[in-house]
Design an enzyme around this catalytic site. Structure first.
Site, PDB file in Angstrom:
ATOM      1  CG  HIS A  14      -1.807   1.210   1.310  1.00  0.00           C
ATOM      2  ND1 HIS A  14      -3.133   1.104   1.634  1.00  0.00           N
ATOM      3  CD2 HIS A  14      -1.594   2.537   1.111  1.00  0.00           C
ATOM      4  CE1 HIS A  14      -3.694   2.305   1.627  1.00  0.00           C
ATOM      5  NE2 HIS A  14      -2.769   3.196   1.313  1.00  0.00           N
ATOM      6  CG  HIS A  16      -0.727   7.146  -0.905  1.00  0.00           C
ATOM      7  ND1 HIS A  16      -1.978   7.311  -1.462  1.00  0.00           N
ATOM      8  CD2 HIS A  16      -0.914   6.471   0.253  1.00  0.00           C
ATOM      9  CE1 HIS A  16      -2.891   6.762  -0.661  1.00  0.00           C
ATOM     10  NE2 HIS A  16      -2.274   6.246   0.382  1.00  0.00           N
ATOM     11  CE  LYS A 100      -7.900   2.385  -0.765  1.00  0.00           C
ATOM     12  NZ  LYS A 100      -6.727   2.485   0.067  1.00  0.00           N
ATOM     13  CG  HIS A 137      -9.681   4.230   3.657  1.00  0.00           C
ATOM     14  ND1 HIS A 137      -8.487   4.900   3.765  1.00  0.00           N
ATOM     15  CD2 HIS A 137     -10.436   4.656   4.712  1.00  0.00           C
ATOM     16  CE1 HIS A 137      -8.521   5.699   4.825  1.00  0.00           C
ATOM     17  NE2 HIS A 137      -9.702   5.572   5.418  1.00  0.00           N
ATOM     18  CG  HIS A 175      -4.698   2.054   5.965  1.00  0.00           C
ATOM     19  ND1 HIS A 175      -6.027   1.993   6.249  1.00  0.00           N
ATOM     20  CD2 HIS A 175      -4.591   2.769   4.823  1.00  0.00           C
ATOM     21  CE1 HIS A 175      -6.705   2.635   5.330  1.00  0.00           C
ATOM     22  NE2 HIS A 175      -5.856   3.106   4.444  1.00  0.00           N
ATOM     23  CG  ASP A 249      -1.441   4.774   4.135  1.00  0.00           C
ATOM     24  OD1 ASP A 249      -1.526   5.205   2.970  1.00  0.00           O
ATOM     25  OD2 ASP A 249      -2.182   5.134   5.053  1.00  0.00           O
TER      26      ASP A 249
HETATM   27  C1  NCD Z   1      -3.479   9.013   2.343  1.00  0.00           C
HETATM   28  C2  NCD Z   1      -3.076  10.072   1.318  1.00  0.00           C
HETATM   29  O1  NCD Z   1      -2.485  11.081   1.717  1.00  0.00           O
HETATM   30  O2  NCD Z   1      -3.322   9.870   0.124  1.00  0.00           O
HETATM   31  N1  NCD Z   1      -3.440   9.600   3.641  1.00  0.00           N
HETATM   32  C3  NCD Z   1      -3.351   8.946   4.828  1.00  0.00           C
HETATM   33  O3  NCD Z   1      -3.447   9.584   5.869  1.00  0.00           O
HETATM   34  N2  NCD Z   1      -3.131   7.644   4.884  1.00  0.00           N
HETATM   35  C4  NCD Z   1      -4.813   8.451   1.990  1.00  0.00           C
HETATM   36  C5  NCD Z   1      -5.128   7.163   2.692  1.00  0.00           C
HETATM   37  O4  NCD Z   1      -4.505   6.134   2.444  1.00  0.00           O
HETATM   38  O5  NCD Z   1      -6.054   7.159   3.514  1.00  0.00           O
HETATM   39 ZN    ZN Z   2      -3.134   5.134   1.821  1.00  0.00          ZN
END
Ligand code: NCD
Ligand code: ZN
Length: 349
Positions: A14, A16, A100, A137, A175, A249
């Site tokens: 996971h 970003h 997702k 999520h 998460h 995450d």
């Molecule tokens: C994530 C993001 O910034 O894209 N933020 C987070 O707090 N984890 C989004 C997510 O995974 O919920």
């Molecule tokens: Zn995330």
């Protein structure tokens, strides 16, 4: 005391990566240590169709510095208009590894997410048929539900009913942050349900974020919970149970958007994730099971081979916090997660 530890190269289930200058800045931080990652589709606008995922994958590979290898495992952002045929084609071509689900409004860039689960029934049924996992999520967005309870309520109100209505659907609870989520995973034994756990939820509880001053770099969603929940997550992570694996995450936001009146949610952990995890597993006397969590359980759930190569972690003098990484002038620097304790383990370059 163990001084070095060699494990199969980890994957991040996971992650970003964002786009543009941020993508270029953060991608090497992950590719340095991880072979593959499930790449989140919550761009603005989101990655909804197979064509959009293919274009995003190309941008990620173009941003990879020469000499580095990394395989992005792409995901599609489920909306109420998602076409089951497009999802099935993206899966059949090997482009997409998961879909997702963001409940609308649950987190950063989730406005296009799902409000009415009946509208995605056709997609979920097709995913169950073809064995394509749904990454969830797991938080309700009802304003009446306290933010600390949103994950536990989601399990009862949404996740369990959706799973019952869609037999055979493979689900990753992403998460997870609570004892309730851990226990829900442990109570299922069909092999269709797994959970990822982040670095920050294994290291910190909500006191770390709130006592003695508000720490914006510890603010993420789902929000940090009580210490008892953290302890339950550590137990799950170090247990070797194949249903639990790493999803960092890692969620970069510019420092100016974190240190702001309204702070963006997300911890940028990728550069220190393995140092932090080695610390957690060592403290729990479970270094021998780090590899299962970071490198074996995830591929097994997704039906992929574990990586063939290895990384070595070395224990030494405590490293100074990494501070910030640079992007471009418009975005500014991004602050790297600092758990606030000395980190002795590092990945040998
Ligand atoms: C994530 C993001 O910034 O894209 N933020 C987070 O707090 N984890 C989004 C997510 O995974 O919920
Ligand atoms: Zn995330």
């Amino acid at each position: 005391m163990t001084e070095t530890l060699t494990i199969r190269r980890p994957d991040d289930w996971h992650l970003h990566l964002r786009d543009g200058a941020v993508l270029r800045a953060v991608l090497p931080e992950t590719a340095r240590h991880f072979a593959r990652a499930i790449v989140m589709p919550n761009l603005v606008p989101p990655v909804v169709t197979g064509a959009e995922a293919a274009a995003y994958r190309d941008r990620i590979l173009a941003a990879l510095p020469t000499g580095m290898t990394f395989e992005p495992l792409m995901t599609l952002y489920l909306t109420e208009d998602t076409d089951p045929d497009d999802v099935a084609a993206a899966h059949a071509s090997g482009l997409v590894t998961a879909v997702k689900l963001y409940p609308a409004g649950a987190t950063t860039n989730s406005a296009s997410g799902v409000r009415d689960f009946d509208k995605v029934r056709g997609v979920l049924d097709r995913m169950a048929e073809i064995g394509l996992p749904l990454c969830v999520h797991g938080e309700v967005t009802d304003p009446d539900i306290d933010i600390f309870d949103r994950e536990a309520v989601f399990i009862d109100r949404v996740l369990d009913p959706v799973r019952r209505a869609t037999p055979g659907l493979r689900v990753v609870m992403e998460h997870v942050t609570t004892r309730e989520a851990r226990d829900y995973v442990l109570a299922q034994d069909g092999g269709d349900l797994a959970a990822t756990i982040t670095v920050q939820h294994l290291m910190l509880d909500r006191n770390a974020m709130l006592v003695g001053g508000l720490r914006p770099h510890y603010y993420c969603l789902p929000i940090l919970k009580r210490g008892t929940h953290r302890a339950a997550l550590v137990e799950a992570a170090i247990s070797g149970d194949p249903r639990f694996f790493l999803g960092t995450d890692s969620a970069p936001h510019p420092t100016r958007k974190k240190e702001a009146e309204c702070c963006a949610a997300g911890c940028f952990t990728a550069p220190v994730a393995l140092s932090c995890l080695a610390h957690v597993f060592e403290e729990a006397g479970a270094l021998a099971r780090l590899e299962a969590f970071t490198s074996l359980n995830g591929p097994a759930f997704y039906g992929l081979p574990a990586n063939g190569d290895t990384i070595t972690l070395t224990r030494g003098a405590a490293a100074a916090p990494l501070g910030q990484i640079e992007t471009d002038a418009e975005t500014g620097p991004i602050t790297v997660f600092d758990p606030g304790i000395p980190l002795h383990w590092r990945v040998t370059p």
